[in-house]
Scaffold this motif. Sequence first.
Motif, PDB file in Angstrom:
ATOM      1  N   ALA A 184     -82.659 -61.234 -87.141  1.00 35.04           N
ATOM      2  CA  ALA A 184     -84.060 -60.856 -86.956  1.00 35.04           C
ATOM      3  C   ALA A 184     -84.976 -62.069 -87.015  1.00 35.04           C
ATOM      4  CB  ALA A 184     -84.470 -59.835 -88.017  1.00 35.04           C
ATOM      5  N   LEU A 185     -84.507 -63.205 -86.490  1.00 31.77           N
ATOM      6  CA  LEU A 185     -85.308 -64.421 -86.495  1.00 31.77           C
ATOM      7  C   LEU A 185     -86.383 -64.339 -85.409  1.00 31.77           C
ATOM      8  CD1 LEU A 185     -82.408 -67.011 -86.879  1.00 31.77           C
ATOM      9  CD2 LEU A 185     -83.853 -66.049 -88.673  1.00 31.77           C
ATOM     10  N   PRO A 186     -87.510 -64.997 -85.599  1.00 28.78           N
ATOM     11  CA  PRO A 186     -88.600 -64.904 -84.613  1.00 28.78           C
ATOM     12  C   PRO A 186     -88.310 -65.609 -83.293  1.00 28.78           C
ATOM     13  CG  PRO A 186     -89.164 -66.448 -86.370  1.00 28.78           C
ATOM     14  CD  PRO A 186     -87.906 -65.768 -86.794  1.00 28.78           C
ATOM     15  N   SER A 187     -87.409 -66.577 -83.293  1.00 29.46           N
ATOM     16  CA  SER A 187     -87.101 -67.339 -82.084  1.00 29.46           C
ATOM     17  C   SER A 187     -85.846 -66.799 -81.415  1.00 29.46           C
ATOM     18  CB  SER A 187     -86.912 -68.823 -82.433  1.00 29.46           C
ATOM     19  OG  SER A 187     -86.361 -69.532 -81.344  1.00 29.46           O
ATOM     20  N   ASP A 188     -85.928 -66.546 -80.100  1.00 26.73           N
ATOM     21  CA  ASP A 188     -84.758 -66.061 -79.357  1.00 26.73           C
ATOM     22  C   ASP A 188     -83.649 -67.103 -79.344  1.00 26.73           C
ATOM     23  OD1 ASP A 188     -86.182 -63.803 -78.909  1.00 26.73           O
ATOM     24  OD2 ASP A 188     -86.424 -64.071 -76.743  1.00 26.73           O
ATOM     25  N   ALA A 189     -84.041 -68.377 -79.286  1.00 27.51           N
ATOM     26  CA  ALA A 189     -83.047 -69.457 -79.285  1.00 27.51           C
ATOM     27  C   ALA A 189     -82.269 -69.468 -80.599  1.00 27.51           C
ATOM     28  CB  ALA A 189     -83.727 -70.797 -79.052  1.00 27.51           C
ATOM     29  N   ASN A 191     -81.840 -66.896 -82.603  1.00 18.50           N
ATOM     30  CA  ASN A 191     -81.004 -65.696 -82.616  1.00 18.50           C
ATOM     31  C   ASN A 191     -79.741 -65.903 -81.783  1.00 18.50           C
ATOM     32  OD1 ASN A 191     -82.558 -63.924 -84.272  1.00 18.50           O
ATOM     33  ND2 ASN A 191     -83.984 -63.611 -82.593  1.00 18.50           N
ATOM     34  N   LEU A 192     -79.889 -66.615 -80.663  1.00 16.37           N
ATOM     35  CA  LEU A 192     -78.745 -66.879 -79.798  1.00 16.37           C
ATOM     36  C   LEU A 192     -77.695 -67.718 -80.524  1.00 16.37           C
ATOM     37  CD1 LEU A 192     -77.498 -66.614 -76.975  1.00 16.37           C
ATOM     38  CD2 LEU A 192     -78.738 -68.699 -76.323  1.00 16.37           C
ATOM     39  N   PHE A 193     -78.143 -68.753 -81.244  1.00 18.83           N
ATOM     40  CA  PHE A 193     -77.218 -69.602 -81.991  1.00 18.83           C
ATOM     41  C   PHE A 193     -76.535 -68.816 -83.111  1.00 18.83           C
ATOM     42  CE2 PHE A 193     -79.543 -73.324 -80.236  1.00 18.83           C
ATOM     43  CZ  PHE A 193     -78.444 -74.036 -79.792  1.00 18.83           C
ATOM     44  N   VAL A 194     -77.304 -67.944 -83.773  1.00 21.00           N
ATOM     45  CA  VAL A 194     -76.728 -67.137 -84.850  1.00 21.00           C
ATOM     46  C   VAL A 194     -75.648 -66.212 -84.303  1.00 21.00           C
ATOM     47  CG1 VAL A 194     -77.203 -65.318 -86.523  1.00 21.00           C
ATOM     48  CG2 VAL A 194     -78.784 -67.233 -86.305  1.00 21.00           C
ATOM     49  N   THR A 215     -85.837 -61.713 -70.824  1.00 18.21           N
ATOM     50  CA  THR A 215     -84.866 -62.629 -70.214  1.00 18.21           C
ATOM     51  C   THR A 215     -83.767 -63.035 -71.184  1.00 18.21           C
ATOM     52  OG1 THR A 215     -86.333 -64.476 -70.766  1.00 18.21           O
ATOM     53  CG2 THR A 215     -86.517 -63.549 -68.543  1.00 18.21           C
ATOM     54  N   SER A 216     -84.019 -62.854 -72.477  1.00 18.54           N
ATOM     55  CA  SER A 216     -83.028 -63.223 -73.491  1.00 18.54           C
ATOM     56  C   SER A 216     -82.004 -62.117 -73.726  1.00 18.54           C
ATOM     57  CB  SER A 216     -83.727 -63.543 -74.825  1.00 18.54           C
ATOM     58  OG  SER A 216     -84.673 -64.580 -74.672  1.00 18.54           O
ATOM     59  N   TYR A 217     -82.284 -60.937 -73.216  1.00 17.99           N
ATOM     60  CA  TYR A 217     -81.416 -59.788 -73.465  1.00 17.99           C
ATOM     61  C   TYR A 217     -79.978 -60.058 -73.025  1.00 17.99           C
ATOM     62  CZ  TYR A 217     -79.688 -54.982 -73.375  1.00 17.99           C
ATOM     63  OH  TYR A 217     -78.947 -53.841 -73.572  1.00 17.99           O
ATOM     64  N   GLN A 218     -79.819 -60.431 -71.761  1.00 15.10           N
ATOM     65  CA  GLN A 218     -78.472 -60.631 -71.216  1.00 15.10           C
ATOM     66  C   GLN A 218     -77.779 -61.819 -71.863  1.00 15.10           C
ATOM     67  OE1 GLN A 218     -77.222 -58.308 -69.277  1.00 15.10           O
ATOM     68  NE2 GLN A 218     -75.224 -59.330 -69.273  1.00 15.10           N
ATOM     69  N   LYS A 219     -78.540 -62.856 -72.187  1.00 14.86           N
ATOM     70  CA  LYS A 219     -77.953 -64.035 -72.819  1.00 14.86           C
ATOM     71  C   LYS A 219     -77.360 -63.674 -74.187  1.00 14.86           C
ATOM     72  CE  LYS A 219     -81.249 -67.140 -70.558  1.00 14.86           C
ATOM     73  NZ  LYS A 219     -82.377 -68.066 -70.746  1.00 14.86           N
ATOM     74  N   LEU A 220     -78.101 -62.877 -74.943  1.00 11.09           N
ATOM     75  CA  LEU A 220     -77.615 -62.478 -76.263  1.00 11.09           C
ATOM     76  C   LEU A 220     -76.394 -61.567 -76.149  1.00 11.09           C
ATOM     77  CD1 LEU A 220     -81.096 -61.892 -77.916  1.00 11.09           C
ATOM     78  CD2 LEU A 220     -79.374 -63.500 -78.746  1.00 11.09           C
ATOM     79  N   ASN A 227     -75.678 -55.096 -79.768  1.00 13.40           N
ATOM     80  CA  ASN A 227     -76.957 -54.461 -79.439  1.00 13.40           C
ATOM     81  C   ASN A 227     -78.067 -55.491 -79.502  1.00 13.40           C
ATOM     82  OD1 ASN A 227     -75.347 -52.225 -81.262  1.00 13.40           O
ATOM     83  ND2 ASN A 227     -76.292 -51.311 -79.465  1.00 13.40           N
ATOM     84  N   VAL A 228     -79.004 -55.397 -78.561  1.00 10.64           N
ATOM     85  CA  VAL A 228     -80.171 -56.285 -78.540  1.00 10.64           C
ATOM     86  C   VAL A 228     -81.426 -55.410 -78.541  1.00 10.64           C
ATOM     87  CG1 VAL A 228     -81.409 -58.096 -77.317  1.00 10.64           C
ATOM     88  CG2 VAL A 228     -78.908 -58.057 -77.278  1.00 10.64           C
ATOM     89  N   ILE A 229     -82.283 -55.646 -79.512  1.00 10.12           N
ATOM     90  CA  ILE A 229     -83.497 -54.848 -79.671  1.00 10.12           C
ATOM     91  C   ILE A 229     -84.712 -55.690 -79.299  1.00 10.12           C
ATOM     92  CG2 ILE A 229     -84.853 -53.441 -81.258  1.00 10.12           C
ATOM     93  CD1 ILE A 229     -81.990 -52.445 -80.770  1.00 10.12           C
ATOM     94  N   LEU A 230     -85.577 -55.114 -78.455  1.00 13.61           N
ATOM     95  CA  LEU A 230     -86.835 -55.766 -78.099  1.00 13.61           C
ATOM     96  C   LEU A 230     -87.973 -54.976 -78.750  1.00 13.61           C
ATOM     97  CD1 LEU A 230     -84.891 -55.956 -75.281  1.00 13.61           C
ATOM     98  CD2 LEU A 230     -86.779 -57.496 -74.717  1.00 13.61           C
TER      99      LEU A 230
END
Length: 341
Positions: A184-189, A191-194, A215-220, A227-230
């Motif tokens: 639940a980090l504020p940065s998508d980048a 979250n991606l690394f996590v 745009t980060s949905y598919q990357k995650l 699951n990816v929540i927006l």
Amino acid sequence: MRDSLLKFLRTKIYLAITLLVIVLLIGVLGFRIISGYSWVDAVYMTVITITTVGFGEVTPLDDSSKIFTIFLILSSVVIVGYALSIITEYILSRNNLEDLKKKTMQKKIDKYTNHTIICGYGRNGKQAAKKLMSYNKLFVIIERDKEVIEKNESDLIPMVLGNANEDEVLIQAGIERASTLISALPSDADNLFVVLSARQINKDTCIISRASQETSYQKLKLAGANNVILPDRIGGDHMASLVVVPDLIEFIDNLSIGGNHNVNIEEIDVDKLYNTSHKVQTIKDLDLRNKTGCTVIGFKGNDGEYIVNPEAEIKLVPHSKVIVLGRPEQIQQLNSIYDLD
């Protein structure tokens, strides 16, 4: 215990400072009255006497001033020594207690299995922790802001100080034994690394990630998130739905799925309802409507497929789930009959 000990040491520090101030005032007044020094000279003589720096007197001292100085030196040595020992004890105790607390918390986390790891204790992280706590689920918080941890630290909320991007921190939080990870980090980048790190360490854990940009949905998802929540999109959809179908949304909002005594919806593992060695039953055979008043509104098969408003003849195969709707007292009766608490 830690807070009470530190409070006791702080009280002793306040006492030591008070004694130092009293000695300082006595010295200034004594040199002013007995030796006839000016206020500046009196302060100067008091300071060099208390600190024992060895500077010479402003003017030669008479017998009365010498006797006064002897008593001032003896008393100040005792009080200054006491103050230094208390301050040193406070600093060492604070550090030792912090280390002891970290070790105790880590031992507690090391015993966790099938727990949830929440990365980031912001708005989404706090909400997730609150929900898990209401269900009495084990969880660990990873937060890199020390002030946030100090503000929210509690024996009920295990916290790990560090960056969730680092494998060592995830391992410290027990990622190898965790059933779920919520990023639940504020940065998508970030979250991606996590997600990448967590998936690399534990191939089986369920990963739920927050995303700010669509745009980060598919990357995650590609990185390994189940699951990816927006949150922004969910919030916007919810507000628009209140315009389009307000009564329906208000009804749904009033349904409680939290871990309290006003639950309206419950998810039940079929394995808890019947022993798998028994003959496979159907939803009709459960007869929940007559036994508890609850209504079956959903079914999840062992293949992961959901069925809304399932037919009565659907078989309750092992590892499937039944979703029921009812009033709080009906849900409680269901839990009581099948010993689901």
